[in-house]
Scaffold this motif. Structure first.
Motif, PDB file in Angstrom:
ATOM      1  N   GLN A   3      11.911 -52.068  60.365  1.00 10.52           N
ATOM      2  CA  GLN A   3      11.660 -52.087  61.908  1.00 10.52           C
ATOM      3  C   GLN A   3      12.857 -53.520  62.308  1.00 10.52           C
ATOM      4  N   ARG A   4      12.042 -54.636  61.531  1.00 10.40           N
ATOM      5  CA  ARG A   4      13.354 -55.885  61.957  1.00 10.40           C
ATOM      6  C   ARG A   4      14.089 -55.243  61.946  1.00 10.40           C
ATOM      7  N   CYS A   5      15.689 -54.754  60.960  1.00 12.36           N
ATOM      8  CA  CYS A   5      16.891 -54.942  61.064  1.00 12.36           C
ATOM      9  C   CYS A   5      16.469 -54.127  61.987  1.00 12.36           C
ATOM     10  N   THR A   6      16.067 -52.802  62.414  1.00 14.69           N
ATOM     11  CA  THR A   6      16.459 -52.119  63.610  1.00 14.69           C
ATOM     12  C   THR A   6      16.852 -52.618  64.460  1.00 14.69           C
ATOM     13  N   TYR A   8      16.316 -55.725  65.775  1.00 13.39           N
ATOM     14  CA  TYR A   8      17.310 -56.848  65.308  1.00 13.39           C
ATOM     15  C   TYR A   8      18.768 -55.969  65.978  1.00 13.39           C
ATOM     16  N   ARG A   9      19.228 -55.064  65.877  1.00 16.60           N
ATOM     17  CA  ARG A   9      20.561 -54.042  65.819  1.00 16.60           C
ATOM     18  C   ARG A   9      20.252 -53.849  67.211  1.00 16.60           C
ATOM     19  N   HIS A  13      23.012 -55.358  69.638  1.00 23.71           N
ATOM     20  CA  HIS A  13      23.468 -54.668  70.359  1.00 23.71           C
ATOM     21  C   HIS A  13      23.847 -54.019  72.096  1.00 23.71           C
ATOM     22  N   LYS A  14      21.988 -54.249  72.357  1.00 19.23           N
ATOM     23  CA  LYS A  14      21.689 -54.830  74.159  1.00 19.23           C
ATOM     24  C   LYS A  14      22.695 -56.108  74.671  1.00 19.23           C
ATOM     25  N   LEU A  15      22.685 -56.815  73.839  1.00 21.62           N
ATOM     26  CA  LEU A  15      23.267 -58.152  73.974  1.00 21.62           C
ATOM     27  C   LEU A  15      25.223 -58.264  74.121  1.00 21.62           C
ATOM     28  N   SER A  16      25.532 -57.743  73.230  1.00 22.06           N
ATOM     29  CA  SER A  16      27.246 -57.698  73.433  1.00 22.06           C
ATOM     30  C   SER A  16      27.012 -56.050  74.708  1.00 22.06           C
TER      31      SER A  16
END
Length: 99
Positions: A3-6, A8-9, A13-16
């Motif tokens: 869940q942390r990895c998800t 984080y991704r 993705h939101k920032l990019s």
């Protein structure tokens, strides 16, 4: 852990995606300042793109006219050069006859 990895991704993705949108909006702002018909107020992105295409078409046509005028001037310059050569030729022949 997964869940942390998800999360984080997703955050990455939101920032990019935000960065991409910011750059894209900045480029539209640049277009608005360059295109004369967009400088009179707020225009949608679609409107900016349409006006940009029209402006490019207008500039292309103006360039074609200027290139045509340039070719005509170059031809005229060549005709004048040839006339000058012919004039010089006949003038020297005249001078030779007078002496």
């Amino acid at each position: 852990m997964e869940q942390r990895c998800t999360a984080y991704r997703r955050a990455t993705h939101k920032l990019s995606e935000q960065k991409r949108r910011k750059i894209l909006n900045s480029r539209f702002d640049d277009l608005r300042t360059i295109i004369p018909s967009c400088q009179d107020g707020a225009h949608s992105k679609m409107s900016v793109l349409k006006k940009a295409m029209n402006y490019i078409d207008q500039l292309t046509k103006e360039l074609m006219v200027q290139e045509h005028v340039l070719r005509e001037l170059q031809h005229e310059q060549e005709r004048r050069r040839l006339l000058q050569q012919e004039h010089s030729h006949w003038y020297s022949k005249l001078q030779a006859l007078r002496s």
